[in-house]
Design an enzyme around this catalytic site. Structure first.
Site, PDB file in Angstrom:
ATOM      1  CG  ASP A  82      -0.270  -0.286   2.515  1.00 22.50           C
ATOM      2  OD1 ASP A  82       0.887   0.183   2.666  1.00 22.50           O
ATOM      3  OD2 ASP A  82      -0.845  -0.929   3.412  1.00 22.50           O
ATOM      4  CB  SER A  83       0.267   4.719   1.188  1.00 19.33           C
ATOM      5  OG  SER A  83      -0.073   4.365   2.521  1.00 19.33           O
ATOM      6  CB  ILE A  84       3.764   1.825   4.210  1.00 25.70           C
ATOM      7  CG1 ILE A  84       2.683   2.483   5.084  1.00 25.70           C
ATOM      8  CG2 ILE A  84       5.089   1.785   4.957  1.00 25.70           C
ATOM      9  CD1 ILE A  84       2.331   1.694   6.332  1.00 25.70           C
ATOM     10  CD  GLN A 119       3.467   7.857   1.619  1.00 25.19           C
ATOM     11  OE1 GLN A 119       4.038   7.847   2.708  1.00 25.19           O
ATOM     12  NE2 GLN A 119       2.223   8.275   1.482  1.00 25.19           N
ATOM     13  CG  HIS A 153       1.592   7.223   5.832  1.00 25.16           C
ATOM     14  ND1 HIS A 153       0.378   7.799   6.128  1.00 25.16           N
ATOM     15  CD2 HIS A 153       1.386   6.399   4.790  1.00 25.16           C
ATOM     16  CE1 HIS A 153      -0.533   7.339   5.277  1.00 25.16           C
ATOM     17  NE2 HIS A 153       0.050   6.485   4.450  1.00 25.16           N
TER      18      HIS A 153
END
Lengths: 242, 242
Positions: free
Chosen positions: B10-12, B15, B191
């Protein structure tokens, strides 16, 4: 499946995924749009890099990179008669090697965006300081590279880009526009600090955008999470990909 | 040609090529040895990620990744009845989705190193602070995720890895071993800060090494510059590749 951006060059490319590095920043900027592949080879010159061309960019490749940066010259410009003289490549040969690299890439894909990047400026005193920090009293007394000579190579790189109608980044000139460039952009007189990496990143993004290879204009490979309407049964959002 | 390491999550994960990110650090650690491809999708859950499997890891692929990290759960664990409830995936389904992902990857390549990573811990107060900083008085008063619930998902992730005989990284537990984990490792309660990224990087490197997938033991794709004897005619050094 995803378009590929290849970074081809020497240590300044190889180290570009370190903290604050320009390669990693580029990968982040093109996240979910394109893959950024590091093909940096520390210590390499254009003479060595030439032997990698057919391996890294095979002509029969069905999925060539959409964009490639060619970033050599820092080693080619090592001076004869100094400590790194074995790396020295005469400037005429440097230019010719770059030309042959571009020809090869164009044969690989006529539509590939090719960007030539000049070597960065050299801080001679920074190089000597670095040598003293590593070798102490045995350190060389004469820098193995000069800023003036790096400028000669940079000029030929920009000149070649003009001849071939390619975009280029004159890093040698760009960095020297900032008064404090020696310590601000260079960590050991030659390699880049985080701020030096940021300059390369900004310049590559600028050139990519000018060539209409702009991350924000490229589609996501799969729906952004905000476009998912039915989270219980998200299959509809992915139908177009099946 | 180069082995590929895929980071799926996912976003982790998405990024992870930002400044100090664990993906970029991994790419740097495997520089000239393997490519690290970011397949992170912000906001995605295992339920969404499942639809990408056949696209990102086609069964007919002749060159599958040598290693893949699967790093979901932070969104799956969003609470019902709170602000991000649409992302909620019941923990049983989360575990089952992970299992199906692993089965697919194993079908793709039986030798692929697959590493399961649990969601990180959640700093509920940090989430609310973040919401207030963005939405002011309109911010939600109840965090959309709790640390306790993230722990439930983390436990099932570790449990599944044990069932399947796979290595796992219990990030939820690991981070909480450090007293100041809330502010030290999390930027908005969920995050990762640079230090949080460093934890993931260290853990992935540790697990890769334990699985004998160690960068230092892998050969360079082409000679290191120190192995070039004849810089005037370096062709001999590249003969074995022609």
């Amino acid at each position: 499946m995803r378009p590929q951006i290849v970074l081809f060059g020497d240590s300044i490319t190889e180290q570009s995924f370190r903290r604050g590095g320009w390669g990693a920043a580029l990968a982040d900027a093109y996240s979910r749009k394109a893959d950024v592949l590091n093909r940096g080879y520390g210590g390499y010159t254009t003479r060595l890099g030439f032997f990698l061309l057919h391996h890294l960019f095979p002509l029969e490749c069905t999925n060539p990179p959409v964009a490639t940066t060619i970033f050599f010259g820092a080693n080619d410009a090592a001076l004869l008669g100094r400590n790194s003289e074995r790396q020295h490549v005469p400037v005429e040969e440097y230019k010719e090697n770059l030309r042959r690299m571009v020809h090869h890439l164009k044969k690989c894909s006529p539509t590939m965006l090719i960007v030539l990047i000049t070597p960065p400026p050299v801080d001679e005193e920074g190089r000597l300081e670095y040598a003293r920090s590593v070798y102490g009293e045995n350190a060389v007394k004469l820098a193995e590279r000069t800023n003036e000579m790096a400028g000669v190579y940079a000029k030929q790189c920009v000149e070649l880009a003009r001849e071939l109608g390619l975009p280029s980044i004159d890093l040698w000139s760009k960095m020297q526009e900032t008064e404090e460039w020696r310590k601000k952009f260079l960590s050991d007189g030659l390699h880049l600090t985080e701020e030096g990496n940021a300059v390369v990143h900004q310049e590559v993004i600028r050139v990519f955008n000018e060539a209409s290879f702009c991350a924000s204009a490229m589609p996501y490979d799969f729906p952004h999470h905000s476009e998912i309407d039915d989270w219980k049964d998200p299959s509809k959002a992915f139908l177009q990909f099946s």
